[in-house]
Design an enzyme around this catalytic site. Sequence first.
Site, short mmCIF file in Angstrom:
data_model
loop_
_atom_site.label_atom_id
_atom_site.label_comp_id
_atom_site.label_asym_id
_atom_site.label_seq_id
_atom_site.Cartn_x
_atom_site.Cartn_y
_atom_site.Cartn_z
N GLU A 1 25.26 86.00 14.37
CA GLU A 1 25.74 84.34 14.70
C GLU A 1 27.08 84.12 14.17
OE1 GLU A 1 22.96 85.91 13.58
OE2 GLU A 1 22.09 85.57 15.67
N ASP B 1 23.06 92.76 15.86
CA ASP B 1 21.94 91.79 15.25
C ASP B 1 22.78 91.00 14.20
OD1 ASP B 1 19.61 90.37 15.09
OD2 ASP B 1 18.75 91.82 13.41
N ASP C 1 14.10 86.03 16.83
CA ASP C 1 12.60 86.19 16.12
C ASP C 1 11.85 85.00 16.65
OD1 ASP C 1 14.12 88.20 14.91
OD2 ASP C 1 14.23 87.22 13.05
C1 GLC Z 1 16.31 90.36 12.56
C2 GLC Z 1 16.08 90.66 13.96
C3 GLC Z 1 15.00 91.58 14.30
C4 GLC Z 1 15.32 92.70 13.36
C5 GLC Z 1 15.27 92.33 11.80
C6 GLC Z 1 15.69 93.57 11.02
O1 GLC Z 1 15.50 89.44 11.83
O2 GLC Z 1 16.13 89.29 14.82
O3 GLC Z 1 14.94 91.80 15.43
O4 GLC Z 1 14.11 93.46 13.34
O5 GLC Z 1 16.43 91.30 11.74
O6 GLC Z 1 16.83 94.36 11.56
#
Ligand code: GLC
Length: 827
Positions: free
Chosen positions: A431, A428, A517
């Site tokens: 980007e 995650d 998200d």
């Molecule tokens: C980001 C991700 C989400 C995750 C959060 C905490 O917002 O997109 O899926 O739960 O980070 O890690």
Amino acid sequence: MKLSRLWRKPSARLAAAALSIAVSQHVQAAWQTLGAGQLETPHNDLVELSTASGARVRLTLLDAGTARIRIAPNGVFGRDFSYAIATQPKPVPLSVEHDDRANTVTLRASGKESMRVVVTLKPSVRVDVYDSAGELFLADDPAREMVFDPVSGAVQVSKQRAATELYYGFGEKAMPMSRDQRFMTMWNSDTPAYLPGADPIYQSIPFFISLLHGKSYGVFFDNTYRSYFDMGATDPARYTFGAAGGELDYYVFTGGRERSAANVLRSYTALTGRGSLPPLWALGYQQSRYSYTPDSQVREVAKTFREKKIPADVIYLDIGYMEGYRIFTWSKKDFPEPEKLLADLKNEGFRAVTIVDPGVKVDDDYAVYRDGRQRGAFTRTAKGDEMHATVWPGLCAFPDFTSPDTRAWFGSLYEKFLDQGVAGFWNDMNEPGVFLNADSDEPPMQHDPKKTFPLSTRHFGDGDPGDHARYHNVYGMQMARATYEGLRKLRPDSRPLVLTRAGYAGIQRFSAVWTGDNDATWDHLAMTIPMLTNLSVSGVPFVGADVGGFVETPSAELYTRWLQAAALTPFFRTHSAIDTEPREPWSFGADYEKINRESIELRYRMLPYLYTAFAAEEMDGEPVMRPLWFDYPHDVKTYLREDEFLAGRDILVAPILHSGETKRRVYFPNGDAWIDWWSGKRYAGGQEKEIEAPLNRLPLFVRAGASVATQPVVQSTNEMANVPLTITVALGTDGTGTLYQDAGDGYAYRNGETRRSTFTLKGKTLHIETNGPSRFQKIAFVEFAGADAAPSSVTIDGKTTNDFHFDATTRRIRVAVSNNTKEIELH
Ligand code: GLC
């Protein structure tokens, strides 16, 4: 002196670069056309032109239907290297004609039926592309010639556009089905709670498929800088694409003789790679939350699934499992015994996936940081210091995933977690996204440039060092690659499950993708169909959206409809943000729980069919989740249809996408007839019909003539080996279906350890042809759907059987067969 003169000679490059930096503050950037072109002596498989501006043009054909057009604005082609491309094919021999009078150069693949690329040399170089039937389908706009900006390095090209030409693909865009008359930016961005239309978001895939009068072609602009596509937004008579730097390097795919989208995608995925077949368990239902912490919550959730007999395969551990968000650690307080937890989950038939972000906490007492620093694994500032920015753990350093050594190092860090029993990994914030200063008095912008690394940050670029402006868009993909390659090396006999938020063209080789998200709104539910189908036709098969919408809490109705709508999408996971109400399938009361269970059960019944669709993707580049137009390009009514999709080739899914609705209009694509999965009612193609859909009903149809493999409900994929298959055959039209089987994990399937069955329906006779070992799930039943009445008799391989049953409410005839049955005849 004109700057362009300097750019002509490679030896003058450095001086020019220095000059361009020095003057860029004072000199207004100016577009410059290529100017007249001159054919250099053509090589066997390559045509090169010099131009009056000093830019050079290089043209190759990768096959008779794929052209590559490359323009080096400064006259020097860079290293021929691309993160997107799986294997760069050798260009084919060309036949080249130079027509002096017309001032054109035409190239085609020699000795075969081929596309043609026609270059007009004056007044400024222009490229037109014809298909093998001689039709011109892609033409540079003479009113807007190819340009570059010698100061900034920007490049741009414009193509003529027909008024009704539609465009699909572009990776992940929060936009309607066709992206005609849209402006889109490619710049991976962390955009929580993105609104419909917000652009860019997390993934950048600069590839699209055009559709006009039933015919397609594709364009892949392989440029990792910030780039853009103006698909007729500024002027509907043309479309334009360009980038802030790099070469104008793009591929044109004709889609073969038929000019079909399927062929375009096949060619594109032949170049950028296919999704590699996931382990079977990754196709099961997945439950996530930010965060199930402490471990007792994880146990409780897993236990409840089993107690309530709601099938599930995977549970996710979001950032809460770590010690102060340090990656590759466990919180001593909340997850004191990870091995025990993971072993217990395993005994319950659950696999665990942990999140792993790129940010490594700057902390001298933290081994991963120390190790990374010692190796010089982190990205550096322009000055040469370690680049630091703030993410969850506080101040972090960031591995440079554009370095093979760093990828190998990072990949090796997964070893401990694998040994402890973690099954898959979730990358995650790649980007990359970083946090803004919370005390800033600047407005909180979703696309604040400070939400990523400074553009001057240095990257190794796999041997071609460059700045973040150049490598930003591949950072996430190279992280997913580090993970994937690490797992392949550490566990050569297991198929990895990697999930990533950011990516670039080719990401499908390494990872599944989810759409970040999203919000708990009906609009976001509706948007999942154009978003996921367009990602699919961008070459990424394993895609899904957080069920229920990540941000905020969905109503019971919205969650239930969303779970239902997502049940046959490739990646099927519920996930929710930290401050939302509980979101498990049972969180909304008993009535909803029952329906939610049925939605997940539907997923498990369909797994043999979905798995077959994934195998077809790896083998042939066919997407798993498809927009209707993809299979019905001659039915204009499918072109903009974004409230239905095809799961594989044969199942039409038309979910409820609006609050309070209990029926909806369903469009049946023209060219096939459709059988209602539940009632067996038949619908002719080319019409729209109102279909009842009470809360517990997902409108679902099977293509007449198709054969779809299903199984009884199981609680996890671990139980599949022992349950028999039912082949559902949709009566009414002659046709075929397939079933693909293998061990469900590992790579023996690449050495032929597979069983493939073909089902051919002719009238009321089904022929079954099977190849491969018989140790996989056995076929035990065939169900003929769409039958009006019970047959007077049934024969199996010529012998009459009494072992059949007709159900008038579902219009199905169920026949018991054996794993070796070859022919079933209804009379
Ligand atoms: C980001 C991700 C989400 C995750 C959060 C905490 O917002 O997109 O899926 O739960 O980070 O890690």
